[in-house]
Design a protein around this motif. Structure first.
Motif, PDB file in Angstrom:
ATOM      1  N   ILE A   1       0.805  -1.228   0.000  1.00 30.60           N
ATOM      2  CA  ILE A   1       0.000   0.000   0.000  1.00 30.60           C
ATOM      3  C   ILE A   1       0.835   1.275   0.000  1.00 30.60           C
ATOM      4  N   GLU A   2       2.160   1.191   0.146  1.00 32.40           N
ATOM      5  CA  GLU A   2       2.922   2.409   0.421  1.00 32.40           C
ATOM      6  C   GLU A   2       2.883   3.420  -0.719  1.00 32.40           C
ATOM      7  N   GLN A   3       2.914   2.967  -1.976  1.00 39.51           N
ATOM      8  CA  GLN A   3       2.864   3.926  -3.069  1.00 39.51           C
ATOM      9  C   GLN A   3       1.510   4.631  -3.110  1.00 39.51           C
ATOM     10  N   THR A   4       0.444   3.877  -2.840  1.00 39.64           N
ATOM     11  CA  THR A   4      -0.884   4.488  -2.767  1.00 39.64           C
ATOM     12  C   THR A   4      -0.954   5.503  -1.636  1.00 39.64           C
ATOM     13  N   VAL A   5      -0.353   5.174  -0.493  1.00 41.00           N
ATOM     14  CA  VAL A   5      -0.361   6.077   0.657  1.00 41.00           C
ATOM     15  C   VAL A   5       0.460   7.327   0.375  1.00 41.00           C
ATOM     16  N   ILE A   6       1.620   7.157  -0.241  1.00 38.28           N
ATOM     17  CA  ILE A   6       2.500   8.291  -0.523  1.00 38.28           C
ATOM     18  C   ILE A   6       1.799   9.318  -1.414  1.00 38.28           C
ATOM     19  N   LYS A   7       1.003   8.844  -2.349  1.00 39.68           N
ATOM     20  CA  LYS A   7       0.282   9.761  -3.236  1.00 39.68           C
ATOM     21  C   LYS A   7      -0.716  10.634  -2.479  1.00 39.68           C
ATOM     22  N   SER A   8      -1.152  10.170  -1.313  1.00 37.52           N
ATOM     23  CA  SER A   8      -2.179  10.899  -0.569  1.00 37.52           C
ATOM     24  C   SER A   8      -1.604  11.887   0.445  1.00 37.52           C
ATOM     25  N   PHE A   9      -0.263  11.956   0.550  1.00 40.90           N
ATOM     26  CA  PHE A   9       0.346  12.841   1.554  1.00 40.90           C
ATOM     27  C   PHE A   9       0.014  14.304   1.253  1.00 40.90           C
ATOM     28  N   ASN A  10      -0.387  15.012   2.296  1.00 42.39           N
ATOM     29  CA  ASN A  10      -0.583  16.463   2.184  1.00 42.39           C
ATOM     30  C   ASN A  10       0.682  17.153   2.688  1.00 42.39           C
ATOM     31  N   SER A  11       1.749  17.039   1.910  1.00 43.55           N
ATOM     32  CA  SER A  11       3.035  17.566   2.348  1.00 43.55           C
ATOM     33  C   SER A  11       3.791  18.112   1.152  1.00 43.55           C
ATOM     34  N   THR A  12       4.420  19.259   1.340  1.00 44.46           N
ATOM     35  CA  THR A  12       5.242  19.844   0.279  1.00 44.46           C
ATOM     36  C   THR A  12       6.713  19.522   0.474  1.00 44.46           C
ATOM     37  N   THR A  13       7.039  18.842   1.582  1.00 43.11           N
ATOM     38  CA  THR A  13       8.445  18.526   1.877  1.00 43.11           C
ATOM     39  C   THR A  13       8.784  17.064   1.644  1.00 43.11           C
ATOM     40  N   PHE A  14       7.782  16.208   1.458  1.00 46.72           N
ATOM     41  CA  PHE A  14       8.034  14.788   1.238  1.00 46.72           C
ATOM     42  C   PHE A  14       7.981  14.501  -0.260  1.00 46.72           C
ATOM     43  N   HIS A  15       9.099  14.041  -0.814  1.00 44.90           N
ATOM     44  CA  HIS A  15       9.190  13.823  -2.261  1.00 44.90           C
ATOM     45  C   HIS A  15       9.713  12.420  -2.586  1.00 44.90           C
ATOM     46  N   ALA A  16       9.522  11.475  -1.697  1.00 47.09           N
ATOM     47  CA  ALA A  16      10.039  10.125  -1.901  1.00 47.09           C
ATOM     48  C   ALA A  16       9.065   9.291  -2.733  1.00 47.09           C
ATOM     49  N   SER A  17       9.532   8.138  -3.185  1.00 48.72           N
ATOM     50  CA  SER A  17       8.726   7.208  -3.975  1.00 48.72           C
ATOM     51  C   SER A  17       8.792   5.827  -3.333  1.00 48.72           C
ATOM     52  N   GLY A  18       7.637   5.178  -3.236  1.00 46.83           N
ATOM     53  CA  GLY A  18       7.606   3.823  -2.710  1.00 46.83           C
ATOM     54  C   GLY A  18       8.362   2.853  -3.598  1.00 46.83           C
ATOM     55  N   TYR A  19       8.288   3.076  -4.924  1.00 47.97           N
ATOM     56  CA  TYR A  19       9.025   2.213  -5.860  1.00 47.97           C
ATOM     57  C   TYR A  19      10.533   2.328  -5.630  1.00 47.97           C
ATOM     58  N   THR A  20      11.008   3.554  -5.459  1.00 45.41           N
ATOM     59  CA  THR A  20      12.443   3.761  -5.220  1.00 45.41           C
ATOM     60  C   THR A  20      12.866   3.136  -3.901  1.00 45.41           C
ATOM     61  N   SER A  21      12.022   3.256  -2.894  1.00 46.30           N
ATOM     62  CA  SER A  21      12.327   2.648  -1.601  1.00 46.30           C
ATOM     63  C   SER A  21      12.504   1.141  -1.716  1.00 46.30           C
ATOM     64  N   MET A  22      11.585   0.485  -2.410  1.00 47.33           N
ATOM     65  CA  MET A  22      11.687  -0.962  -2.562  1.00 47.33           C
ATOM     66  C   MET A  22      12.901  -1.349  -3.405  1.00 47.33           C
ATOM     67  N   ALA A  23      13.254  -0.511  -4.376  1.00 46.38           N
ATOM     68  CA  ALA A  23      14.466  -0.767  -5.159  1.00 46.38           C
ATOM     69  C   ALA A  23      15.703  -0.736  -4.258  1.00 46.38           C
ATOM     70  N   ILE A  24      15.743   0.234  -3.348  1.00 46.26           N
ATOM     71  CA  ILE A  24      16.864   0.322  -2.402  1.00 46.26           C
ATOM     72  C   ILE A  24      16.900  -0.912  -1.501  1.00 46.26           C
ATOM     73  N   ILE A  25      15.739  -1.313  -1.003  1.00 48.76           N
ATOM     74  CA  ILE A  25      15.677  -2.470  -0.101  1.00 48.76           C
ATOM     75  C   ILE A  25      16.223  -3.719  -0.780  1.00 48.76           C
ATOM     76  N   TYR A  26      15.765  -3.993  -1.986  1.00 47.00           N
ATOM     77  CA  TYR A  26      16.207  -5.210  -2.674  1.00 47.00           C
ATOM     78  C   TYR A  26      17.678  -5.141  -3.059  1.00 47.00           C
ATOM     79  N   GLY A  27      18.142  -3.968  -3.454  1.00 46.62           N
ATOM     80  CA  GLY A  27      19.549  -3.840  -3.804  1.00 46.62           C
ATOM     81  C   GLY A  27      20.463  -4.064  -2.612  1.00 46.62           C
ATOM     82  N   VAL A  28      20.128  -3.443  -1.484  1.00 46.14           N
ATOM     83  CA  VAL A  28      20.935  -3.609  -0.275  1.00 46.14           C
ATOM     84  C   VAL A  28      20.820  -5.034   0.256  1.00 46.14           C
ATOM     85  N   PHE A  29      19.635  -5.612   0.182  1.00 42.27           N
ATOM     86  CA  PHE A  29      19.426  -7.004   0.614  1.00 42.27           C
ATOM     87  C   PHE A  29      20.341  -7.954  -0.156  1.00 42.27           C
TER      88      PHE A  29
END
Length: 495
Positions: free
Chosen positions: A31-59
């Protein structure tokens, strides 16, 4: 409690602990990418897809260091602190910041390698030659239920919500964090098991044999080593360990146990030849592994799609009405049902391999091709990249919830078909040098999953489906070639 009863209880506690942790984490990933799209924030610019890419690469990279961490800290503490990293990642969504989100992604990738290495150690110590199949089956079944419970909670919590408010998000992720923490603390209920055949003056014995040299007697021990996976754990190697105190020498029996459990072949490997990066690199360029590498790569790409991208597409489909966001959870449930169905049918029930590898892989490819076609006509092309309010583009047909859930089930079923047969053929082909082969398997799969999560930030749905169609077709053909070559080599060895 008898020693066998204690070991069985340890397996159940281990499985329940992992079920709690991955109920939270896999639901978070879905659900994280769906949740990220709903953030009411101008300072949060991350992506759930990028996060998972980092996790798998480091793993993938951290698997080289994980055994050393477990050896120093012990399996129980390793699992506890690694589990805390999972909890921290989930808790980031309560008050999200870009820097903390990506930092937690790196930490989870590292913790994942340590967690699964320690889990294999505990499962091995509490299993014997006659209980390997039972214990791995119990753990596997408990872990798979994590795909059901968390997503069911999302379906109920978000039912009728067109927008995920800050309160909705915080309620869900606080709950998931607590669930994950419960799993972490359950690991402290695992009791120390006596090493098989080891003399002991008390019921308590260290998790691993001591090299201190203080003992005056040697002993023998049988262990089974397991291949970690985000969707299950499969036994890959069984070995007999003999310790003689005089020189603290360690030897292992040589041979192959052709028993299949959860679609994997139990093998024998030498402790002194622990798989190194050099061995894995040499294994990577063998003809057999090159043939299998495309099929392995396909499992990494489609893992990305069903575990992160497809749920986002379902949640972004406005035609599903006000329940679109809650359908993300229901989609995850059907993926889990497909995984469980395939794993039981082709892993546990077909222990003697009567179905054959090629028909099962073909079934997996056909299940995925049917799912890809239905997704192509049922979901709008920009769904993976759509904003929080959803996609405005029309699909080729009127989007159907039933078709979307059928696709979820087919994605899980096809994934289990490919993974059970890949584990089996790798174990058979590289039975005399299995450890580096399985290291290569996880390396290729994790790297391709990381790459697929990365390009999911930019590619429309049709391009992602096209990549999987092409890679799945070529990977299946090379799997057939690898199977023929393995059979030919086996016949030569027999002669």
């Amino acid at each position: 409690m008898s020693p066998e009863g204690k070991k069985l209880m340890n397996i159940i506690v281990l499985g329940v602990g992992f079920m709690f942790i991955f109920t939270a984490f896999q639901t978070c990933g879905n659900i994280e990418q769906t949740v990220i799209k709903s953030f009411n924030s101008t300072t949060f610019h991350a992506s759930g897809y990028t996060s998972m890419a980092i996790i798998y690469g480091v793993f993938s990279a951290s698997n080289l260091l994980a055994p050393s961490v477990v050896a120093v800290a012990g399996a129980q503490l390793s699992m506890f602190f690694s589990g805390l990293l999972y909890s921290a990642y989930i808790a980031v969504f309560v008050y999200p910041y870009t820097w903390s989100f990506y930092t937690a992604s790196v930490l989870v990738g590292t913790g994942a390698a340590v967690l699964w290495t320690a889990q294999g150690n505990v499962l091995a110590i509490n299993s014997g030659p006659t209980t390997i199949g039972r214990n791995s089956g119990i753990f596997w079944a408990l872990l798979q239920f994590s795909l059901l419970f968390g997503n069911l909670y999302i379906f109920c919590a978000w039912h009728g919500h067109e927008h995920i408010s800050d309160k909705d998000r915080q309620t869900v992720f606080i709950s998931l964090t607590v669930i994950s923490l419960v799993g972490c603390f359950l690991f402290f209920l695992i009791r120390t098991a006596d090493p098989e055949g080891a003399p002991s003056d008390s019921s308590e014995a260290p998790l691993l044999p001591s090299d201190s040299g203080e003992s005056t007697l040697g002993y023998s021990k049988t262990q089974t080593f397991f291949l970690p996976s985000w969707t299950g754990t499969f036994p890959i190697a069984q070995c007999s360990l003999t310790v003689t105190p005089a020189g603290r020498r360690r030897t292992l029996s040589v041979g192959v146990t052709p028993q299949q459990t959860c679609g994997a072949v139990l093998l024998t490997w030498k402790l002194s030849n622990f798989p190194s990066a050099v061995q894995a690199c040499k294994m990577l360029v063998t003809k057999e592994m090159l043939l299998l590498s495309l099929a392995i790569a396909y499992t990494g790409v489609e893992l990305t799609f069903y575990s992160g991208v497809y749920g986002t597409c379902v949640g972004a489909t406005r035609a599903f009405g006000p329940d679109a966001k809650s359908l993300v959870g229901l989609s995850g449930i059907f993926v889990g049902l497909g995984e469980i169905s395939g794993g039981v049918a082709f892993g546990l029930l077909d222990k003697r391999g009567r179905l054959g590898r090629n028909p099962v892989v073909t079934l997996g490819l056909l299940a995925h091709y049917l799912a890809f076609f239905l997704i192509f006509i049922n979901i709008a092309d920009d769904a993976p990249l759509a904003p929080e309010e959803g996609t405005h583009l029309p699909a080729y047909i009127q989007p159907s919830v039933g078709v979307a859930l059928l696709c979820s089930f087919l994605l899980g079923l096809g994934d289990s078909c490919f993974n059970t047969q890949l584990l089996s053929i790798i174990g058979f082909t590289f039975r005399n040098n299995s450890a580096p082969a399985f290291a290569v398997f996880k390396f290729i799969q994790s790297i391709l999953a990381a790459l697929a999560f990365f390009y999911s930030n930019f590619l429309a749905l049709s391009w992602q489906l096209l990549i999987m169609v092409a890679l799945g077709f070529v990977g299946t053909l090379t799997f057939f070639a690898a199977k023929r070559r393995a059979q030919a080599l086996a016949c030569q060895d027999g002669n």
